[in-house]
Design a protein around this motif. Sequence first.
Motif, PDB file in Angstrom:
ATOM      1  N   ARG A 156      49.202  23.313  47.863  1.00 45.03           N
ATOM      2  CA  ARG A 156      48.962  24.749  47.735  1.00 45.03           C
ATOM      3  C   ARG A 156      48.565  25.364  49.076  1.00 45.03           C
ATOM      4  NH1 ARG A 156      46.186  22.858  42.655  1.00 45.03           N
ATOM      5  NH2 ARG A 156      47.626  23.367  40.952  1.00 45.03           N
ATOM      6  N   GLY A 157      47.716  24.645  49.813  1.00 43.81           N
ATOM      7  CA  GLY A 157      47.281  25.172  51.101  1.00 43.81           C
ATOM      8  C   GLY A 157      48.376  25.173  52.151  1.00 43.81           C
ATOM      9  N   LEU A 158      49.118  24.056  52.263  1.00 46.25           N
ATOM     10  CA  LEU A 158      50.166  23.987  53.273  1.00 46.25           C
ATOM     11  C   LEU A 158      51.328  24.916  52.944  1.00 46.25           C
ATOM     12  CD1 LEU A 158      50.268  20.181  54.211  1.00 46.25           C
ATOM     13  CD2 LEU A 158      49.138  22.068  55.408  1.00 46.25           C
ATOM     14  N   ALA A 159      51.521  25.218  51.659  1.00 50.62           N
ATOM     15  CA  ALA A 159      52.551  26.196  51.298  1.00 50.62           C
ATOM     16  C   ALA A 159      52.269  27.540  51.961  1.00 50.62           C
ATOM     17  CB  ALA A 159      52.629  26.356  49.781  1.00 50.62           C
ATOM     18  N   ARG A 160      50.991  27.901  52.025  1.00 54.29           N
ATOM     19  CA  ARG A 160      50.603  29.153  52.689  1.00 54.29           C
ATOM     20  C   ARG A 160      50.839  29.063  54.198  1.00 54.29           C
ATOM     21  NH1 ARG A 160      49.948  33.113  48.827  1.00 54.29           N
ATOM     22  NH2 ARG A 160      48.755  32.299  47.054  1.00 54.29           N
ATOM     23  N   ASP A 161      50.519  27.908  54.777  1.00 52.10           N
ATOM     24  CA  ASP A 161      50.657  27.742  56.228  1.00 52.10           C
ATOM     25  C   ASP A 161      52.116  27.727  56.669  1.00 52.10           C
ATOM     26  OD1 ASP A 161      47.903  27.610  56.488  1.00 52.10           O
ATOM     27  OD2 ASP A 161      47.845  25.418  56.444  1.00 52.10           O
ATOM     28  N   PHE A 162      52.977  27.065  55.876  1.00 49.41           N
ATOM     29  CA  PHE A 162      54.363  26.867  56.288  1.00 49.41           C
ATOM     30  C   PHE A 162      55.317  27.913  55.728  1.00 49.41           C
ATOM     31  CE2 PHE A 162      53.295  22.032  56.219  1.00 49.41           C
ATOM     32  CZ  PHE A 162      52.501  22.180  57.344  1.00 49.41           C
ATOM     33  N   GLY A 163      54.864  28.695  54.756  1.00 47.31           N
ATOM     34  CA  GLY A 163      55.733  29.653  54.090  1.00 47.31           C
ATOM     35  C   GLY A 163      56.412  30.650  55.009  1.00 47.31           C
ATOM     36  N   PRO A 164      55.730  31.194  56.028  1.00 46.35           N
ATOM     37  CA  PRO A 164      56.387  32.169  56.893  1.00 46.35           C
ATOM     38  C   PRO A 164      57.647  31.634  57.579  1.00 46.35           C
ATOM     39  CG  PRO A 164      54.018  32.304  57.169  1.00 46.35           C
ATOM     40  CD  PRO A 164      54.275  31.103  56.317  1.00 46.35           C
ATOM     41  N   ARG A 165      57.786  30.307  57.665  1.00 50.08           N
ATOM     42  CA  ARG A 165      58.982  29.708  58.262  1.00 50.08           C
ATOM     43  C   ARG A 165      59.966  29.224  57.204  1.00 50.08           C
ATOM     44  NH1 ARG A 165      56.383  25.170  61.557  1.00 50.08           N
ATOM     45  NH2 ARG A 165      58.566  24.588  61.900  1.00 50.08           N
ATOM     46  N   GLY A 166      59.705  29.558  55.950  1.00 56.02           N
ATOM     47  CA  GLY A 166      60.614  29.142  54.895  1.00 56.02           C
ATOM     48  C   GLY A 166      60.555  27.665  54.574  1.00 56.02           C
ATOM     49  N   ILE A 167      59.532  26.969  55.068  1.00 62.81           N
ATOM     50  CA  ILE A 167      59.358  25.541  54.779  1.00 62.81           C
ATOM     51  C   ILE A 167      58.600  25.413  53.470  1.00 62.81           C
ATOM     52  CG2 ILE A 167      58.251  23.393  55.524  1.00 62.81           C
ATOM     53  CD1 ILE A 167      58.667  24.355  58.418  1.00 62.81           C
ATOM     54  N   THR A 168      59.169  24.685  52.533  1.00 60.20           N
ATOM     55  CA  THR A 168      58.516  24.505  51.242  1.00 60.20           C
ATOM     56  C   THR A 168      57.836  23.144  51.178  1.00 60.20           C
ATOM     57  OG1 THR A 168      60.427  23.503  50.124  1.00 60.20           O
ATOM     58  CG2 THR A 168      60.293  25.906  50.154  1.00 60.20           C
ATOM     59  N   ILE A 169      56.783  23.065  50.377  1.00 55.18           N
ATOM     60  CA  ILE A 169      56.103  21.797  50.117  1.00 55.18           C
ATOM     61  C   ILE A 169      55.770  21.736  48.634  1.00 55.18           C
ATOM     62  CG2 ILE A 169      53.911  22.795  50.921  1.00 55.18           C
ATOM     63  CD1 ILE A 169      53.121  19.848  51.681  1.00 55.18           C
ATOM     64  N   ASN A 170      56.178  20.646  48.000  1.00 59.33           N
ATOM     65  CA  ASN A 170      55.999  20.475  46.564  1.00 59.33           C
ATOM     66  C   ASN A 170      55.556  19.059  46.244  1.00 59.33           C
ATOM     67  OD1 ASN A 170      57.132  23.038  45.094  1.00 59.33           O
ATOM     68  ND2 ASN A 170      58.571  22.624  46.766  1.00 59.33           N
ATOM     69  N   VAL A 171      54.899  18.913  45.100  1.00 52.56           N
ATOM     70  CA  VAL A 171      54.453  17.605  44.619  1.00 52.56           C
ATOM     71  C   VAL A 171      55.217  17.267  43.338  1.00 52.56           C
ATOM     72  CG1 VAL A 171      52.505  16.225  43.819  1.00 52.56           C
ATOM     73  CG2 VAL A 171      52.168  17.927  45.623  1.00 52.56           C
TER      74      VAL A 171
END
Length: 235
Positions: A156-171
Motif C-alpha cells: 500500500r505504501g510503495l503503491a503511493r511512492d511508485f504510482g506517479p511513474r505508473g509502476i504498480t505493486i501488488n501482493v
Amino acid sequence: MFQGKRVLVLGGSRGIGAAIVRRLANDGAKVIFTYAGSPEAAKTLADDTGTTAVHTDSADRDAVIDRVRESGPLDILVVNAGFAIFGDALEQDPDEVDRMLSVNVHAPYHASVEAARQMPEGGRIIVIGSVNGDRMPLPGMASYALSKSALQGMARGLARDFGPRGITINVVQPGPIDTDANPEDGPMRDLMHSFLAIKRHGRPEEVAGMVAWLAGPEAGFVTGAMHTIDGAFGA
C-alpha cells in the motif's frame, strides 16, 4: 504478451516460483530467477525454459540488492522467495524468526525499492504473500502471519511512492497450494480442506496465471492491492 520484457523472479527454482518462471518465459519474457538451496532443480528449470538461474540468498539484504541492481532495468519483478517456521511462539528460536523476517519482509522491501530505481514507467512489482496475512485459524503460526501481513502495508505504501511513474505493486496471497512444501497428500490435508469451499489444494499454475495477469497490460490500474487465491480458505 511479454515478448522482450525483462523479468527477475526471486525464488524461482521450485513450486510456485518455478510455475511463474515457466509461465512468463512461455509468454516471451527474458527471465532471470534466483535459487538458494535447490541447484539441481534450478539448472533443470533453466535448461527447460531457456531462462537464467543465479544463486542468491534472500536472507542476505546486500545480496538481494546487488542481484536486483545487476539485473539491469526490469520490466517485471516477482518476489516469491519465502521461509516458514511453525511452533509455539514461546519456544521458537529468535534467530530463526529473524531469518524468516529477513526473507519474507526485508528482501521484498529492498528488492522492490531497488528495482524501482531503474524500472521504466509502467513497470510491475508482484510479491507472493499468503492468505495467512488475513486469516490465522491455527496456533503456532504467529511469526509467519506477521511476516505475510507486513507485505500488505508495504504494498500500500510503495503503491503511493511508485504510482506517479505508473509502476504498480501488488501482493498475491495463495492459500494451500500443492507444492513440495505443502503437498496435497500431506498430513495436513483434511484439516486444511475443512476450511476450503473448493475441496482441493490449488495448483502452482493457477497462481502463476494470476501473476501473469497482474504483470500484463490489463492490470495497469491495479496497485497497492491484495489478490487472494485460496479456494475460500479465508472467507
